[in-house]
Design an enzyme around this catalytic site. Sequence first.
Site, mmCIF file in Angstrom:
data_model
loop_
_atom_site.group_PDB
_atom_site.id
_atom_site.type_symbol
_atom_site.label_atom_id
_atom_site.label_comp_id
_atom_site.label_asym_id
_atom_site.label_seq_id
_atom_site.Cartn_x
_atom_site.Cartn_y
_atom_site.Cartn_z
ATOM 1 N N CYS A 25 -12.483 41.684 1.147
ATOM 2 C CA CYS A 25 -11.036 41.813 1.052
ATOM 3 C C CYS A 25 -10.398 42.051 2.405
ATOM 4 O O CYS A 25 -11.075 42.041 3.432
ATOM 5 C CB CYS A 25 -10.675 43.012 0.158
ATOM 6 S SG CYS A 25 -11.396 42.951 -1.472
ATOM 7 N N ASP A 43 -17.355 48.605 -8.052
ATOM 8 C CA ASP A 43 -17.876 49.530 -7.040
ATOM 9 C C ASP A 43 -16.732 50.305 -6.390
ATOM 10 O O ASP A 43 -16.940 51.387 -5.825
ATOM 11 C CB ASP A 43 -18.727 48.792 -5.993
ATOM 12 C CG ASP A 43 -17.977 47.688 -5.262
ATOM 13 O OD1 ASP A 43 -17.017 47.131 -5.837
ATOM 14 O OD2 ASP A 43 -18.359 47.340 -4.134
ATOM 15 N N GLY A 95 -29.362 35.612 7.847
ATOM 16 C CA GLY A 95 -30.446 36.366 8.481
ATOM 17 C C GLY A 95 -30.033 37.194 9.678
ATOM 18 O O GLY A 95 -30.890 37.592 10.464
#
Length: 564
Positions: free
Chosen positions: A2, A97, A364
């Site tokens: 966000c 969350d 990665g």
Amino acid sequence: MCGIAGIIGPKANKFILQKMLEAQKHRGPDFTADWEVEGKAALGHNRLSIIDLSEGANQPFFSDCGNYVMVFNGEIYNYLELRKILQSKYTFKTQSDTEVLLNAYREWGESCLDECNGMFAFAIWNIKTQSLFAARDRFGVKPFNYFFDQNNFYFASEIPTLFAAGIAKKPNDKVWLNFFSEGSYGLPNETFWTGIQQLKAGHFLTLQNNHLQIKKWYHFEERIAQLQNQFHLNEEEYITNLLLKAINLRFRADVPIGFNLSGGLDSSTLLALIDQQDIDKSTIEAFTFVTNDDRYDELPWVKSMLEQRPYHLNICPLSANEVPDLSLKIAQMQAEPYGGIPTIAYSNIFKAASQKGVKVLLDGQGSDEAWAGYDYYISNSESIVQGVTKSPFRAGVLDGDFAKNYTKTDYPKPFEDALLNMQYRDLFCTKIPRALRFNDRISMMYGTELREPFLDYELVEYVFSRPTDFKIKDGIQKWMLRKIAEKFLQKDLVLAPKRPLQTPQREWLSEDLKAWVTAEVEVLKQNSWFDPKALQTELDHFFNGDNQSSFHIWQWINAAQILK
């Protein structure tokens, strides 16, 4: 996830806040909202819905007691575990969350940060005490920029958002000078603009009655000291489980997930670890970029890695003629120098993912710093640029009056071990902060979220704390990671050396894009920081074959596009 923005102070009002939110709406195209008490506090949020897509999880988010208002950018990966601990005391109305984080703060105060495994930047306004609490995650994956003039405190996920609020766009001469002289992108609290600062990674701030306090909450050095004397019976198995857990947590989402792939060890290890997850792999998309230049493209390795695997590969091409327009678009959004044509090529991955509706991508990033993967870790060089033998900087093109103020950046050295100090520098001051900034802004430019499992804090702490021969053994770097990867991967991928060059940047800048480069550098000749004659001489050298490094050319293009 966000974008967040806010103003605390007499200038807090809906009109300015909405301008700020408009400037960063690309970060959260799914929902935008704000909350204000005029002249006191204004908080705004641009939402990219990833976990709990319902309206109930929209922000600004209010506690059920009515006293706290929060805006939050990022993900708390272990939110399900935290919710279990908190649910006996708090009533949850969403599956988000966000609500877990707010209730964790209500329960533990600033100590809630130690409980969170995630990437985050958030701000909580306490209505009763008229105070702000804001924090940033351990490694600074998510941004928090702010401006404080002793009367008004402005904060935002991106720098142009602060410009939209009327903050002056005044270059920070010291940071720009160090960028041209040594390739530094500023210290962890600095930006390229006067008065605009960053909350450092692993720090929080409090603001009450115009009193701003900043404190460190993540004590990495202490964690390393604790872990250095701890060993597991089977280290390889223990670290493998940390890797698998890091991936598993980052697959928590209520939207489609994909991953970025190159031909290197980190990328192929990421792929192998995704293979081990108990998930529906047929829905997961893979992405890679190409420049249609066989000297640099890693497509053959990528295709070979995906053979016999269910992931659909999306190939995202970049051609030289796209660079001028894209570079300007990215420069305006970054509002600070960024990593050249590789970053532009990488941005096309997020564009393609967004078009396909893939909102979350894994990559990665972060493995080289924890596992000691850069060549200068062996050569014990002070370099912060990989893969060149001649200095990539051309400080001689700077005007004498400007250049005389240069002071070499002094990085902290908290450890007795030289390798650990270089790794620490890269993790907290140089490589990781700048890569995270580049990547946050190019992913969010297209409303996509990037997750970096190799930067899981438990994994980084443990690997960082291991003895040198876990990282470098018999001249082989990232030794333990290669040993773990051997269980899952073809031998030629495991042993492949690190390739620092990913795109034909120097060829494009010296040949295909020569006219464009010339025009951009011409802009700098009007800038008092530069000596026009010296600038032209160095540019001619580059065009005439002195182009082992094109970093200085890219610096000038960046400066021309950002400062104009």
